[in-house]
Design an enzyme around this catalytic site. Structure first.
Site, PDB file in Angstrom:
ATOM      1  CB  ALA A 139      40.402 -11.335  10.655  1.00 48.82           C
TER       2      ALA A 139
ATOM      3  N   GLY B 285      43.104 -11.018  14.952  1.00 50.61           N
ATOM      4  CA  GLY B 285      42.286 -12.161  15.274  1.00 50.61           C
ATOM      5  C   GLY B 285      42.916 -13.534  15.972  1.00 50.61           C
TER       6      GLY B 285
ATOM      7  CD  GLU C  36      40.614  -9.785  18.617  1.00 50.86           C
ATOM      8  OE1 GLU C  36      40.932 -10.180  17.305  1.00 50.86           O
ATOM      9  OE2 GLU C  36      40.018  -8.965  18.939  1.00 50.86           O
TER      10      GLU C  36
ATOM     11  CD  GLU D 252      42.818  -6.109  15.514  1.00 49.68           C
ATOM     12  OE1 GLU D 252      43.905  -5.623  16.058  1.00 49.68           O
ATOM     13  OE2 GLU D 252      42.502  -7.324  15.631  1.00 49.68           O
TER      14      GLU D 252
END
Ligand code: CO8
Length: 257
Positions: free
Chosen positions: A65, A108, A111, A131
């Site tokens: 992200a 992300g 993911e 993260e």
């Protein structure tokens, strides 16, 4: 389709979607999310699109992200707006979607790759959930899909230490379906997608649905669900055609009926 952060090309019946934010290692900002959701919604209703390959650059599938976009987010806004929940649409996409991963697939990015049906990786691919190094945890399935893909031990290792896994380790662990040389990765993914695109869409869709159901319910219910779908396929013309073609030693011509 014209997008700011995606490049979309049709390769036969396969839509090739490239995440294109080279200045930010393909970090997934809200524009990427909105554009990908828009593209997938269009593919869902377009009979010309029978499968999708999602890829990035040779350096990064996506490095997570967008940290610069996320930095100032406050809890109340994240909670009220269900921050990042829109990414769930990718996992809900009903046509086959393959992630073709070279370079970094972090946070992300990892993911997002796991939301696809399977991952074909270049030998340069590196997967991780860093993260923890940012004072957060994975927010779009990293702690859940990773456990199911590679088990608790490695999921804990990746999420708690933030270390990266190379392509060979990812393949051994079961995260990745195939690892190929970087120059062959896209071709490998497109060929796999074209192959899937040639089969009967109802059986492809039901295979995907049944496999995904395995994550949601106990074995006995999953087996019952699989059997009902299996029975249902005997109502299709394509089942008759597929079996007749086998017996007559010819290629099947499926009509999605
Ligand atoms: N967000 C924003 N910008 C990024 C990101 C990112 N995730 N990753 C890289 N960039 C930017 C860098 O800031 C840099 O920009 P600038 O030139 O303006 O400084 C540019 O991309 C190039 O990056 P580097 O100079 O760092 O390149 P290196 O080759 O030295 O390193 C790495 C590459 C290892 C990938 C490194 O950039 C890195 O560690 N990136 C951050 C990885 C990370 O922590 N990802 C997790 C983010 S949190 C997250 O994903 C939460 C998930 C929640 C759900 C999301 C659903 C999709």
């Amino acid at each position: 389709m014209d997008f700011e952060t995606l490049i979309v090309e049709m390769r036969g019946a396969v839509a090739l979607v490239k995440i294109n934010r080279p200045q930010a290692m393909n970090a997934l900002n809200s524009t990427v999310m909105k554009e990908l959701i828009t593209a997938l919604a269009a593919f869902q209703h377009d009979d010309a699109v029978r499968a999708v390959v999602l890829t990035g650059s040779d350096k990064a599938f996506a490095a997570g992200a967008d940290v610069k976009e996320m930095q100032g987010v406050a809890f109340a806004d994240a909670y009220r707006g269900d921050f990042l929940a829109g990414w769930g649409e990718v996992a809900g996409f009903r046509k086959p979607i393959i992630a073709a991963v070279a370079g970094f697939a972090l946070g992300g990015g990892c993911e997002l790759a796991m939301m696809c049906d399977f991952i074909i990786a270049a030998s340069t691919a590196r997967f991780g959930q860093p993260e923890i190094t940012l004072g957060i945890i994975p927010g779009m399935g990293g702690t859940q899909r990773l456990v199911r893909a590679i088990g608790k031990a490695k999921a804990m290792d990746l999420c708690l230490t933030g270390r990266m896994m190379d392509a060979a380790e990812a393949e051994n662990a079961g995260l990745v379906a195939r690892v190929v040389a970087p120059e062959r990765m896209l071709e490998e993914a497109l060929t796999a997608a074209q192959k899937i695109a040639g089969f009967s869409a109802p059986s492809v869709g039901m295979a995907k649905e049944a496999i995904n159901r395995a994550f949601e319910q106990p074995l006995s219910e999953g087996l019952r669900f699989e059997r009902r779908l299996f029975h249902a396929l005997f109502a299709t013309e394509d089942q008759k055609e597929g079996m007749a073609a086998f017996i007559e030693k010819r290629s099947a011509v499926f009509k999605d009926r």
